[in-house]
Design an enzyme around this catalytic site. Structure first.
Site, PDB file in Angstrom:
ATOM      1  N   LYS A   1       0.843  -1.193   0.000  1.00  0.00           N
ATOM      2  CA  LYS A   1       0.000   0.000   0.000  1.00  0.00           C
ATOM      3  C   LYS A   1       0.881   1.247   0.000  1.00  0.00           C
ATOM      4  CE  LYS A   1      -3.943   1.888   2.645  1.00  0.00           C
ATOM      5  NZ  LYS A   1      -4.799   1.637   3.842  1.00  0.00           N
TER       6      LYS A   1
ATOM      7  N   SER B   1      -9.603   1.406   3.108  1.00  0.00           N
ATOM      8  CA  SER B   1      -8.848   2.206   2.151  1.00  0.00           C
ATOM      9  C   SER B   1      -7.754   1.427   1.417  1.00  0.00           C
ATOM     10  CB  SER B   1      -8.187   3.394   2.878  1.00  0.00           C
ATOM     11  OG  SER B   1      -7.277   2.933   3.888  1.00  0.00           O
TER      12      SER B   1
ATOM     13  N   SER C   1      -9.711  -1.107   7.349  1.00  0.00           N
ATOM     14  CA  SER C   1      -9.215  -0.823   6.009  1.00  0.00           C
ATOM     15  C   SER C   1      -8.465  -1.955   5.342  1.00  0.00           C
ATOM     16  CB  SER C   1      -8.319   0.425   6.028  1.00  0.00           C
ATOM     17  OG  SER C   1      -9.092   1.581   6.248  1.00  0.00           O
TER      18      SER C   1
END
Length: 500
Positions: free
Chosen positions: A76, A178, A202
């Site tokens: 990420k 996210s 997330s």
């Protein structure tokens, strides 16, 4: 090959059936093939090829570093990687290249993993859909224009999936957020495992939407060094993988050396599994309830004791989170002034004008809104009414979990989300607060309490989209958590998505 598990591809690398360089080229080609899904902010092709060549040389010398040597991974884009863009999905950091690498990323690379790229996210991790990135939204591979089949059992032929309905070819299903880019990179076959971060769900939320396993470890168990902070008191590095065994293998690497024996034989016999009544809440879909009940029945049939428990302060978790999250965001975002690093405005009327113009242009409305709310809560005249009360409620939520463990529960079983997937056209009609309340209701309390949690897909909905459930355990209870998840995964046999 690209839809297999880490263990499967590691055996093929070890046997020489495929080289790390060939595997990396295939994953880079897959990332290019699926670029319309927008899973990546940055493709680190040169770095991945260099790492693959080093892995091949180690294998030629008979000195592989372990099961991850030569395996493509993604990270990420809020984890620092030395010399590579680390944008957090924001214009503010579009040109930022850190001089160091995050601890968990460094451990992956030292184990021989090959970094395919940095994945898309909601700006600074503030979102639940991966639609609020400066680099555009990420699309879920499920229900997309990318052709895929489903394989229910290894060795059996793949079958055509049900086609999730869409109003138009331009519409798409969100991957959750996210960490949606990380989830899509694994689900689409561009990498075999991905790092995400979990502050309120997330990792587990996008894992649920993309038919993956999502692990949020106990708070503090994995190093946050090099993870750009969102909420210091809740942030946790997490993993997105295709199987529980893969998540366990990588977790073992990233945590203490003997934290988990991922090859152990597991059983449900003797487990006490609590089913919190408060998670049977307004808005939960009947198909999610059916899956929840079926999993509980499966555990009971396997010898577990399944009983109802109460976590009475669950309903207050989102409101509490909204205050504490905004306050810590306001504090953490103060560093992005465009002076020391980050986007710098060309406004020169005054220092204050430069700050204001830079933030207006470089941060989206969701981020700016949380900064404003957080500063409001932190004002001296409001602190007792908001911050003190929120911290008190957080302690009550933690106590709910403590009482469940003291009452003899080894694990808790809940939904991850209240429904299956969400179309982008529907999702963007609702404000961020509403979406967060709906998508994080079941996941957020684990972050409040600091307990480990894992999401795993259990069945397809009538629309052909994944439905997932969540297991939670006491702090540092990852061994039992992953063993039970692996047992349930085998019994429920969720199909594996394979691109064609």
């Amino acid at each position: 090959m690209l839809s297999g598990s880490i263990r499967q591809i590691s055996r093929r690398l070890q046997s020489g059936e495929v080289t790390a360089s060939e595997l990396v080229e295939n994953c880079l080609a897959r990332a290019h093939q699926t670029k319309d899904l927008n899973a990546f902010v940055t493709i680190t092709a040169d770095l991945a090829r260099e790492q693959a060549q080093q892995s091949d040389e180690r294998r030629r010398q008979g000195q592989p570093l372990g099961p991850l040597d030569g395996v493509p991974v993604s990270v990420k884009d809020n984890f620092c990687v030395r010399g590579a863009p680390t944008t957090c999905g924001s214009r503010m950091l579009a040109e930022f290249r850190p001089p160091y690498t995050a601890s968990v990323v460094r451990r992956l690379l030292r184990a021989g993993a090959c970094l395919i790229g940095k994945t898309n996210l909601d700006e600074f991790g503030m979102g639940v859909g991966t639609v609020d990135s400066f680099f555009g939204p990420t699309k879920n591979v499920w229900g997309s224009n990318v052709k895929y089949k489903l394989r229910y059992k290894y060795g059996e032929p793949a079958t055509d999936p049900p086609v999730p309905p869409r109003d138009s070819d331009e519409d798409f299903y969100i991957p959750g957020g996210s960490s949606g880019g990380s989830a899509v990179s694994v689900a689409s076959g561009s990498s075999f495992v991905a790092l995400g971060s979990d502050t309120g769900g997330s990792v587990r939320n996008p894992a649920a939407s993309c038919g993956l396993v999502g692990l949020k470890p106990s708070y503090g168990l994995l190093s946050r060094h090099g993870l750009v902070p969102l909420v210091h008191s809740m942030d946790a590095p997490g993993l997105l993988a295709r199987t529980v065994a893969d998540a366990a293998l990588v977790f073992d690497l990233l945590s203490a050396p003997d934290a988990l024996d991922s090859t152990c034989r597991c059983s449900a016999r003797g487990l006490v599994v609590g089913v919190p009544r408060e998670y049977h809440c307004p808005g939960v879909d009947s198909q999610v309830l059916d899956a929840w009940e079926a999993a509980a029945a499966e555990l009971a049939a396997g010898g577990a004791t399944v009983r109802q428990v109460s976590l009475p302060h669950t309903q207050h978790s989102i409101a509490c989170y909204s205050v504490l999250n905004a306050a810590e965001v306001a504090s953490n975002m103060a560093r992005y002034d465009g002076v020391e690093f980050g986007f710098r405005s060309t406004e020169h009327a005054s220092t204050e004008a430069m700050y204001a113009d830079g933030r207006r242009r470089a941060l989206n409305e969701v981020v700016r809104g949380r900064v404003l709310a957080g500063n409001y809560f932190l004002l001296r005249r409001h602190y007792d009414d908001y911050m003190v009360q929120a911290m008190r409620v957080r302690r009550l939520i933690q106590r709910d979990f403590e009482l469940a463990w003291r009452a003899g529960c080894h694990l808790l079983l809940t939904p991850v989300t209240l429904t299956d997937g969400h179309l982008h056209s529907e999702f963007v009609q609702r404000d961020s607060r509403t979406n967060t309340a709906a998508l994080d209701y079941c996941t957020q309390p684990a972050n409040m309490a600091g307990v480990p949690a894992v999401s795993l897909p259990v069945r397809l909905s009538s629309r052909g989209l994944p439905i997932s459930l969540q297991l939670m355990a006491p702090p540092l209870g990852e061994r039992r958590l992953l063993a039970a998840a692996r047992w349930l995964e085998r019994r429920l046999a969720f199909p594996r998505l394979e691109l064609v």
